[in-house]
Design an enzyme around this catalytic site. Sequence first.
Site, PDB file in Angstrom:
ATOM      1  N   GLU A 169      -7.032   1.798  -0.203  1.00  0.00           N
ATOM      2  CA  GLU A 169      -7.340   0.408   0.204  1.00  0.00           C
ATOM      3  C   GLU A 169      -7.874  -0.476  -0.930  1.00  0.00           C
ATOM      4  O   GLU A 169      -8.877  -1.155  -0.764  1.00  0.00           O
ATOM      5  CB  GLU A 169      -8.335   0.422   1.378  1.00  0.00           C
ATOM      6  CG  GLU A 169      -7.822   1.174   2.583  1.00  0.00           C
ATOM      7  CD  GLU A 169      -8.872   1.357   3.689  1.00  0.00           C
ATOM      8  OE1 GLU A 169      -9.941   0.729   3.610  1.00  0.00           O
ATOM      9  OE2 GLU A 169      -8.600   2.128   4.627  1.00  0.00           O
ATOM     10  N   GLU A 222      -2.593   7.820   9.044  1.00  0.00           N
ATOM     11  CA  GLU A 222      -3.735   7.552   9.944  1.00  0.00           C
ATOM     12  C   GLU A 222      -3.253   6.840  11.203  1.00  0.00           C
ATOM     13  O   GLU A 222      -3.862   5.858  11.647  1.00  0.00           O
ATOM     14  CB  GLU A 222      -4.792   6.687   9.243  1.00  0.00           C
ATOM     15  CG  GLU A 222      -5.287   7.239   7.925  1.00  0.00           C
ATOM     16  CD  GLU A 222      -6.386   6.397   7.267  1.00  0.00           C
ATOM     17  OE1 GLU A 222      -6.967   5.508   7.931  1.00  0.00           O
ATOM     18  OE2 GLU A 222      -6.662   6.629   6.084  1.00  0.00           O
TER      19      GLU A 222
END
Length: 383
Positions: free
Chosen positions: A170, A288
Amino acid sequence: MKLRRQLAAAAATAAVLMLVPSAVATASPDKHPKVPADSLRALGAQQKLGIGTAVDDARLGSDRAYTDLVANQFSVVTAENAMKWESVEPARGSYDWAAADRLVSFAGQHGQQVRGHTLLWHNQLPSWLTTGVDDGTVTKGQLREILRKHVTDEVTHFRGRIWQWDVANEVFANSWDPNPLPDGLNGDDFWIRNLGEGVVADVFRWAHQADPKALLFYNDYNISGQDGTNAKFRAVHDFVAKLRAQGVPIDGVGEQGHLDTQYGFDAQRFQADLQSYGDLGLKVAVTEADVRTFVNNSTEQVPTSQPAAFAQPFEFSEMLKGCQLVDQCISFTAWGVYDGDSWIPGTFAGTGYGLLYDVDKAPKPAYYALQQDLRLGARPQKH
Ligand code: 9MR
């Protein structure tokens, strides 16, 4: 495509049985004796696709039903929190590997592979580190050395037992972030801000030195078909292409796959974007996956609209099919086992119902949808 997959799977079965001693480099066929034939992991293994879940250390071992689901349905596990920096080095210089080691040894006992998560991330950093940076007692030079040591020590600790590492997580800007850099990295990211862009390549190099066989991934959300302009996909794509061209040891891209039914989902673009990463010579993983929707309350998590109750399994299934149709996609991981143990209600108030099992750990339509997709993917040709 189907035939090619079957031939590849058959060849890989032979290779794994006869020649390849290590299960680390490639997902191996699921031979674990207690695994039900119609489980997600057994069906995934027939097409050489790892099916994973994030695991909550607090429940593993102590909650029997939970533990059985992890063992029987999944061939890949990710520590939901136990490998993050704040967990493994709560006090400076004093490591606590206990929870992460429990998961890795559970995986070994159950014939599962492990995704390591995560080495460079702005979140869940130990407070001794963030405080030191804030008050100036940790200088930039020291910070870089502390990071290098963290990456080296953690990857070394698990050497040979991690299939895929989420090396960097991220670091790209979203459309709403105020300070994107020209190449799309988030200028406000803790690591980019303090150590500059080059830190991303460095963590891949350090991780590779510590475990040359682990597959090294860049992991992020909304990087395959989800954001309106697809700018984040484009930025990540071009950045990882550049890393490859520079010889940085990056092996894959992880699309997290956190969806919300209220935003819709372009499955074709999702697949096309995964394929674009694959076309760079990288592996791909959905890392995820969950699909949240509005619910009555966080305890029961009953969807408040009928169409949303259909959209939830549909979007889950479309993500899996996108992965199945991309040859380079090697694993598909749900971010948790059941709705009673998901990050979603605590983060997006009023939403939930994101996973494959409900709050009572009963399989949901999304579970059956994935099972059906995997059956179709493994089916011999009719004629
Ligand atoms: O599921 C994780 C939750 O238990 C933690 O409290 C949270 C802290 O930020 O992190 C969650 O996992 C995140 C993952 O590590 C990275 N991608 C987003 C996930 C959901 O927030």
